[in-house]
Design a protein around this motif. Structure first.
Motif, PDB file in Angstrom:
ATOM      1  N   HIS A 193       0.823  -1.210   0.000  1.00  0.00           N
ATOM      2  CA  HIS A 193       0.000   0.000   0.000  1.00  0.00           C
ATOM      3  C   HIS A 193       0.850   1.249   0.000  1.00  0.00           C
ATOM      4  O   HIS A 193       1.759   1.401   0.822  1.00  0.00           O
ATOM      5  CB  HIS A 193      -0.936   0.015   1.213  1.00  0.00           C
ATOM      6  N   PHE A 194       0.480   2.155  -0.864  1.00  0.00           N
ATOM      7  CA  PHE A 194       1.144   3.443  -0.925  1.00  0.00           C
ATOM      8  C   PHE A 194       0.619   4.324   0.210  1.00  0.00           C
ATOM      9  O   PHE A 194      -0.571   4.265   0.559  1.00  0.00           O
ATOM     10  CB  PHE A 194       0.836   4.098  -2.277  1.00  0.00           C
ATOM     11  N   PRO A 252     -14.035   5.774   3.144  1.00  0.00           N
ATOM     12  CA  PRO A 252     -14.865   5.557   1.964  1.00  0.00           C
ATOM     13  C   PRO A 252     -14.461   4.288   1.208  1.00  0.00           C
ATOM     14  O   PRO A 252     -13.376   3.744   1.460  1.00  0.00           O
ATOM     15  CB  PRO A 252     -14.631   6.805   1.118  1.00  0.00           C
ATOM     16  N   PRO A 253     -15.295   3.838   0.278  1.00  0.00           N
ATOM     17  CA  PRO A 253     -14.962   2.611  -0.444  1.00  0.00           C
ATOM     18  C   PRO A 253     -13.709   2.763  -1.300  1.00  0.00           C
ATOM     19  O   PRO A 253     -13.427   3.845  -1.798  1.00  0.00           O
ATOM     20  CB  PRO A 253     -16.181   2.388  -1.362  1.00  0.00           C
ATOM     21  N   GLY A 254     -12.975   1.677  -1.417  1.00  0.00           N
ATOM     22  CA  GLY A 254     -11.835   1.644  -2.330  1.00  0.00           C
ATOM     23  C   GLY A 254     -10.583   2.330  -1.829  1.00  0.00           C
ATOM     24  O   GLY A 254      -9.681   2.620  -2.614  1.00  0.00           O
ATOM     25  N   LYS A 297      -8.984  -0.622   2.687  1.00  0.00           N
ATOM     26  CA  LYS A 297      -9.187  -1.172   4.035  1.00  0.00           C
ATOM     27  C   LYS A 297      -9.054  -2.696   4.023  1.00  0.00           C
ATOM     28  O   LYS A 297      -8.327  -3.278   4.819  1.00  0.00           O
ATOM     29  CB  LYS A 297     -10.585  -0.774   4.567  1.00  0.00           C
ATOM     30  N   THR A 298      -9.782  -3.309   3.080  1.00  0.00           N
ATOM     31  CA  THR A 298      -9.795  -4.773   3.043  1.00  0.00           C
ATOM     32  C   THR A 298      -8.410  -5.319   2.732  1.00  0.00           C
ATOM     33  O   THR A 298      -7.923  -6.246   3.391  1.00  0.00           O
ATOM     34  CB  THR A 298     -10.786  -5.254   1.967  1.00  0.00           C
ATOM     35  N   ASP A 333     -16.037  -7.326   8.002  1.00  0.00           N
ATOM     36  CA  ASP A 333     -16.270  -6.363   6.928  1.00  0.00           C
ATOM     37  C   ASP A 333     -17.644  -5.701   7.069  1.00  0.00           C
ATOM     38  O   ASP A 333     -18.616  -6.369   7.418  1.00  0.00           O
ATOM     39  CB  ASP A 333     -16.168  -7.102   5.589  1.00  0.00           C
ATOM     40  N   ARG A 348       0.154  -4.206 -10.953  1.00  0.00           N
ATOM     41  CA  ARG A 348      -0.692  -5.332 -10.519  1.00  0.00           C
ATOM     42  C   ARG A 348      -1.639  -5.771 -11.645  1.00  0.00           C
ATOM     43  O   ARG A 348      -1.790  -6.960 -11.915  1.00  0.00           O
ATOM     44  CB  ARG A 348      -1.508  -4.923  -9.291  1.00  0.00           C
TER      45      ARG A 348
HETATM   46  N1  LIG Z   1      -2.813   2.928  -0.717  1.00  0.00           N
HETATM   47  C1  LIG Z   1      -3.013   1.983  -1.637  1.00  0.00           C
HETATM   48  N2  LIG Z   1      -1.967   1.444  -2.251  1.00  0.00           N
HETATM   49  C2  LIG Z   1      -2.145   0.491  -3.171  1.00  0.00           C
HETATM   50  N3  LIG Z   1      -3.319  -0.012  -3.536  1.00  0.00           N
HETATM   51  C3  LIG Z   1      -4.402   0.500  -2.951  1.00  0.00           C
HETATM   52  C4  LIG Z   1      -4.308   1.503  -1.957  1.00  0.00           C
HETATM   53  N4  LIG Z   1      -5.540   1.811  -1.542  1.00  0.00           N
HETATM   54  C5  LIG Z   1      -6.396   1.011  -2.224  1.00  0.00           C
HETATM   55  N5  LIG Z   1      -5.723   0.223  -3.063  1.00  0.00           N
HETATM   56  C6  LIG Z   1      -6.312  -0.767  -3.968  1.00  0.00           C
HETATM   57  O1  LIG Z   1      -7.655  -0.415  -4.258  1.00  0.00           O
HETATM   58  C7  LIG Z   1      -8.472  -1.553  -4.388  1.00  0.00           C
HETATM   59  C8  LIG Z   1      -9.673  -1.433  -3.497  1.00  0.00           C
HETATM   60  O2  LIG Z   1      -9.316  -1.545  -2.146  1.00  0.00           O
HETATM   61  P1  LIG Z   1     -10.159  -2.306  -1.024  1.00  0.00           P
HETATM   62  O3  LIG Z   1     -10.974  -3.385  -1.636  1.00  0.00           O
HETATM   63  O4  LIG Z   1      -9.249  -2.684   0.086  1.00  0.00           O
HETATM   64  O5  LIG Z   1     -11.101  -1.154  -0.590  1.00  0.00           O
HETATM   65  P2  LIG Z   1     -11.977  -1.014   0.725  1.00  0.00           P
HETATM   66  O6  LIG Z   1     -11.531   0.234   1.401  1.00  0.00           O
HETATM   67  O7  LIG Z   1     -11.936  -2.246   1.509  1.00  0.00           O
HETATM   68  O8  LIG Z   1     -13.416  -0.758   0.119  1.00  0.00           O
HETATM   69  P3  LIG Z   1     -14.841  -1.198   0.689  1.00  0.00           P
HETATM   70  O9  LIG Z   1     -15.196  -0.250   1.775  1.00  0.00           O
HETATM   71  O10 LIG Z   1     -15.741  -1.029  -0.509  1.00  0.00           O
HETATM   72  O11 LIG Z   1     -14.706  -2.621   1.142  1.00  0.00           O
HETATM   73  C9  LIG Z   1      -7.606  -2.742  -4.019  1.00  0.00           C
HETATM   74  O12 LIG Z   1      -7.178  -3.375  -5.181  1.00  0.00           O
HETATM   75  C10 LIG Z   1      -6.433  -2.101  -3.291  1.00  0.00           C
HETATM   76  O13 LIG Z   1      -5.272  -2.854  -3.436  1.00  0.00           O
END
Ligand SMILES: Nc1ncnc2c1ncn2[C@@H]1O[C@H](COP(=O)(O)OP(=O)(O)OP(=O)(O)O)[C@@H](O)[C@H]1O
Length: 798
Positions: A335-336, A369-371, A374-375, A435, A522
């Motif tokens: 993660h960045f 927020p989504p994306g 977190k996951t 989740d 990726r």
């Molecule tokens: N800081 C980051 N560095 C690299 N990849 C990231 C970063 N933040 C998000 N991503 C990428 O974005 C995509 C979405 O992330 P993820 O599924 O973890 O979101 P989430 O926050 O869990 O969303 P939700 O609330 O909808 O579950 C993943 O492929 C993740 O690897």
């Protein structure tokens, strides 16, 4: 009305005295009333009812005769026999369907003479002669009658008729009376009984009755025989089945044992060396299974239960060495940015390592927020700790049974999601991601949050009992990490046990770095593009995707768009197109189609009453335009755009503040009474609430009343009190991000938010001119310079 017996006897005497006149006659279709017996008959035909009415004139006496053809509707004299019964009408009861229910008692057998139809009265009538049956041979009669009584006794026994009738018959003095008493009990047709009445002599009368009795007894004998036969056959069948079943069981016993599934399971369970409590539970279940048919649904339930125990990873623990450096390396690799979050996670793990009490630390909850990752962050944590990973999705869970499991009484019942997660993780100390903990509901099926409390509570979770498994499970070694989009909707009791870590969303420069360093490599790898030089995304192309094809706080959509381009290019390559692809904004449009979002989202300048506000939602910050239109009317305030109660109140406050200040602009405040004010907040279908649009609402009204436009690239966020003070707001990070993203240049905030401004990342501070103010008049003075010069402090005093 029922007449007494003595009355009937009196009537007989009357008849004997006077047999000269006609009696009304009622034709019976299929019943025969014999002297001495009472019978209910249904009388529906008009002629019959007329005859019944006429019987009142004859001491309620009525002739009954069995018509030869029971189906004949209108009966003529020739349709009737020459012998009938004089009967006494005891009661008549009209029925709703027009028929009469009549109780009659046979009095005496009579010869019918001169039967005729009385046309004018419309009923049949006849003269009568009392019928006498003489015996030709007295000694023969004695023999016949003795045999008759004997036969009747057998008949009573065979037909299960009450034996009391036998003593009644014995009490009769003469043979004729005995036979008359027997006749109603003998099951022969009415026509057959009529033949008895028509016999000439008493001998013949008795012989015919004897013949009927004998025939009935013969039939009974055959029936008895058949019954015995059937019973014997059934017993034989049962015997055959029983022997067959025993043979089958013996064969099972004699076979090599492979077929005995239960025994195989017993061996498997033994090999697992379960705890005593579990072993006892399973032994009990095996006992039950041995008594069940393998094809029965209950057997399947028991089998499923055993299978669950066999599949659970009892005693399996992965290496729990907590190496902080390794964790940090893994988090950075995946993660960045997210420095604060990563630090917080490292601190958390450090404390776990130090205290060695993993179950006592509060659970981390990543909110954002989504994306925003977190996951994937939780997955990286699991990997870096060398632990297995399982995910429990709680969004939409309303039923407590989803957490605690279903009781085994239901067919198809299953353990709860946590037991399933342990099975899936294949160890007892995995990292479990909870989740969407903010989207858990509760209804009549119970409160899943309270069941969750038990699992998450360090005091209780070492012995959590699932309804399906019925034995305690130890969750104390599990590392739980929760995620949520919005902190507000996390059930309060759960939030209390969690430590919230916020991931606010990414700035464009961060998204650019994430795309370049993480997403593109990726996606290329996932799509089988091994040489990263074949498809090159430069900064400009990524920025085009960001600006024109995505609008989000996270990077999920960005990843999807990059994936679309790579997929399409791979397809082209496979179809023969060669060479490297260096993406340019033009090529991005070629692959992704018409841009979805054009430039910034701010309205054109020059509109009076339009102000740029900012909002915070669970999916990030948003631009919130406020529009005010003034129309001639009666001072009504009309609010549209699905505004919540708090926002409506903010609009009322804004109007009061503006009315108070109109004079300063040379506007007569009375104009408000003649004006309808319409405030609209697009996008109309999205619900909006909260007090933070107070400043924007006030300025929008003032802009409309003073006909002074405010530049749309100036945004405002903050609450206003009725005295004009500016009050602080939350979610500044997300709001600043949305402002920057939309093309806002200047941002005005309440002074009390200065502490949050300090924490804003450098690009936000650099891209936005941020000003803080204490009072609404300070803002008014800047935006509406035509107002008579008054300092904010003076205005406050007013
Ligand atoms: N800081 C980051 N560095 C690299 N990849 C990231 C970063 N933040 C998000 N991503 C990428 O974005 C995509 C979405 O992330 P993820 O599924 O973890 O979101 P989430 O926050 O869990 O969303 P939700 O609330 O909808 O579950 C993943 O492929 C993740 O690897």
């Amino acid at each position: 009305m029922k007449k007494s017996n003595s009355e009937t006897e009196n009537l007989l005497e009357t008849i004997a005295l006077d047999l000269s006149h006609d009696f009304p006659l009622l034709a019976l279709r299929d019943a025969l009333v014999t002297p001495g017996s009472s019978t209910r008959i249904l009388v529906g035909r008009e002629a019959s009812q007329n005859a019944l009415k006429a019987s009142h004139l004859y001491h309620d006496l009525l002739l009954l005769a069995l018509q030869k053809d029971p189906d004949k509707e209108s009966v003529e004299p020739e349709d009737l026999p020459k012998v009938g019964v004089l009967a006494h009408v005891q009661s008549v009861m009209p029925m709703p369907n027009g028929c009469w229910r009549v109780l009659v008692e046979g009095v005496v057998i009579v010869d019918l003479i001169n039967t005729e139809l009385l046309k004018d009265q419309n009923y049949l009538s006849a003269k009568i002669l009392l019928r006498s049956y003489d015996s030709v041979d007295r000694s023969l009669l004695k023999l016949v009658s003795t045999e008759g009584v004997h036969l009747f006794e057998q008949y009573v026994n065979a037909q299960n008729i009450s034996v009391e009738i036998l003593s009644e018959i014995e009490s009769k003095k003469d043979v004729f009376s005995k036979y008359l008493a027997m006749l109603p009990y003998i099951r022969v047709s009415a026509q057959q009984k009529q033949q008895v009445l028509e016999e000439k002599s008493l001998d013949e009368f008795c012989k015919r009755v004897n013949a009927y009795l004998q025939a009935a007894l013969d039939v009974e004998g055959v029936v008895e025989h058949v019954r015995d036969d059937v019973q014997q056959k059934m017993q034989q069948n049962q015997k055959d089945w029983f022997i067959g079943e025993q043979i089958r069981m013996l064969q099972n016993e004699l076979s090599d044992g492979d077929t005995d599934e239960v025994e195989k399971l017993v061996q498997k369970v033994k090999a697992k060396h379960f705890s005593k409590a579990i072993q006892e539970k399973l032994d009990e279940e095996f006992g039950r299974m041995r008594l069940m048919q393998p094809a029965s649904p209950e057997y399947a339930v028991s089998r499923n239960f055993i299978d669950w125990f066999l599949a659970m990873p009892f005693g399996v623990y992965t290496d729990t060495a907590l190496d902080l450096k390794k964790v940090k390396k893994k988090l950075d690799a995946d993660h960045f940015g997210l420095d604060k979050v990563k630090d917080r996670i490292l601190e958390y793990i450090a404390v776990l390592k130090q205290t060695n009490a993993e179950n006592k630390a509060p659970i981390i909850c990543l909110v954002g927020p989504p994306g925003v990752g977190k996951t994937t962050l939780v997955r990286s944590i699991a990997e870096s700790l060398g632990r297995n990973y399982a995910r429990v999705t709680l969004g939409g869970v309303r039923d407590e049974a989803e957490i605690r499991g279903h009781r085994r009484t239901y067919i198809g019942s299953m353990p709860g999601r946590f037991i399933q997660a342990l099975r899936h993780a294949k160890c007892m100390n995995p990292v479990i991601l909870l989740d969407e903990i903010d989207k858990m509901g509760n209804d009549y099926r119970g409160d899943p949050a309270s069941a969750m409390l038990e699992i998450l509570d360090p005091e209780l979770n070492s012995d959590f009992t699932d309804h399906f498994m019925e034995v305690g499970f130890d969750f104390s070694k599990v590392l739980f990490i929760a995620t949520a989009n919005s902190e507000e909707t996390i059930p309060a009791a759960l939030e209390d046990r969690m430590e919230v870590v916020r991931l606010p969303g990414y700035y464009p420069h961060e998204k650019l770095s994430i795309a370049k360093d993480y997403l593109v490599p990726r996606v290329l790898k996932n799509c089988g593009v091994t040489d990263s030089e074949t498809i090159v995304f430069n900064d400009e192309s990524i920025q085009t995707i960001l600006k024109e094809y995505t609008r989000e706080a996270g990077v999920r959509e960005l990843e999807r768009q990059i994936e679309t381009i790579v997929r399409k290019r791979v397809k082209e390559t496979l179809m023969g197109k060669s060479g490297k692809l260096k993406l340019t904004p033009k090529l991005v449009e070629k692959y992704l189609g018409v841009p979805r979002f054009m430039g910034n989202r701010l309205p054109k300048p020059g509109h009076c009453g339009v102000i740029t506000g900012l909002a915070w939602t669970s999916v990030g910050g948003e631009i919130l335009l406020i529009e005010t239109k003034l129309l001639s009317g009666r001072g009504h305030l009309l609010l549209t755009g699905k505004l919540g109660d708090v926002m409506k109140e903010s609009a009322q406050i804004a109007l009061s503040l503006v009315r108070e200040r109109l004079q300063r602009f040379g506007v007569d405040p009375a104009i408000v009474r003649k004006t309808d004010i319409h405030i609209h907040v697009p996008e109309g279908a999205v619900p909006k609430d909260g007090p933070s649009a107070g400043i924007a609402l006030t300025l929008s009204l003032l802009s409309a009343f003073t006909r002074t436009p405010v530049s749309p690239d100036i945004a405002f966020t903050g609450e206003v009190s009725l005295s004009g003070d500016l009050l602080p707001i939350g979610g500044l990070n997300e709001k600043a991000l949305a402002a920057l993203d939309a093309g806002v240049k200047t941002l005005y905030l309440p002074t009390q938010n200065e502490k949050d401004v300090v924490e804003l990342p450098a690009p936000a501070k650099k891209g936005l001119k941020i000003h803080t103010k204490e009072h609404i008049d300070e803002l008014i003075a800047i935006l509406f310079p035509q107002a008579k010069k008054k300092t904010a402090a003076k205005a406050k005093k007013d």
